[in-house]
Design an enzyme around this catalytic site. Sequence first.
Site, PDB file in Angstrom:
ATOM      1  N   LYS A  40     -19.187  -5.188  -8.977  1.00 56.97           N
ATOM      2  CA  LYS A  40     -20.440  -4.475  -9.243  1.00 56.97           C
ATOM      3  C   LYS A  40     -21.614  -5.187  -8.561  1.00 56.97           C
ATOM      4  O   LYS A  40     -22.462  -4.550  -7.929  1.00 56.97           O
ATOM      5  CB  LYS A  40     -20.681  -4.391 -10.752  1.00 56.97           C
ATOM      6  CG  LYS A  40     -21.878  -3.551 -11.114  1.00 56.97           C
ATOM      7  CD  LYS A  40     -22.367  -3.834 -12.516  1.00 56.97           C
ATOM      8  CE  LYS A  40     -23.122  -5.136 -12.561  1.00 56.97           C
ATOM      9  NZ  LYS A  40     -23.615  -5.521 -13.867  1.00 56.97           N
TER      10      LYS A  40
ATOM     11  N   ASP B 262     -22.353   0.245 -13.314  1.00 53.80           N
ATOM     12  CA  ASP B 262     -22.744  -0.640 -14.411  1.00 53.80           C
ATOM     13  C   ASP B 262     -22.608   0.145 -15.725  1.00 53.80           C
ATOM     14  O   ASP B 262     -22.099   1.268 -15.744  1.00 53.80           O
ATOM     15  CB  ASP B 262     -24.170  -1.182 -14.202  1.00 53.80           C
ATOM     16  CG  ASP B 262     -25.227  -0.093 -14.355  1.00 53.80           C
ATOM     17  OD1 ASP B 262     -24.862   1.090 -14.550  1.00 53.80           O
ATOM     18  OD2 ASP B 262     -26.420  -0.426 -14.299  1.00 53.80           O
TER      19      ASP B 262
END
Length: 208
Positions: free
Chosen positions: A118, A136
């Site tokens: 991420k 996220d």
Amino acid sequence: MNNINKIEDYLDSLYPNPKCELNYNKDYELLIAIVLSAQATDKSVNLVTPKLFSKYPNLKLLKEANIDDIISIIRSIGTYNRKAFYVKEIARILDEECNGVVPTDRDLLESMPGVGRKVVNVFLSEFYHLPNIAVDTHVNRVSKRLGLAKEKDDVLKVERRLEKCFSKDNWAKRHLQLVLFGRYHCKSIRPNCDNCLLKDICKYKEKK
Ligand code: SF4
């Protein structure tokens, strides 16, 4: 108009020019700010990074910084012991192994402590404008509520589904829009459903 077009139109109307909400001036400042933002808000990170990066204004000074001093600067964002170690170690790797430049190589980036998929996706799309969709907590939740992903999907599966939903040219923009939508509109608790133009296609609303 299909559901994806509806979602894209609504996101474009709410957030026509979405921006990353982390403040930074240099490539490594962005990378470190993203790492510091794990389990913390961008706002709280923006309160500590100016002091950190002005006291240690380059990678050499940052890698040699006293870890207790870094901890005292970043204490308010939580998990500060681990994050202080990440800051020093990322600075060391960038300075000693990457000529002081944050690379675009995903494997190299992911080998750094505190840097996962991420973080890399956010960094590459924000700094180098490379097409990536970072998933996220907000993107994950909103994608499932809107039926862009399935409830049981893990974050990698959500990422793959979103890549198929949106044109590659728009991946970075859609990521930012979904983050803002989740952060300010479709919040985890008490989403703003009364004022949402997507309620007719929303799975969450349907269940309620
Ligand atoms: S209707 Fe509510 S839960 Fe569904 S997308 Fe809109 S704000 Fe989110």
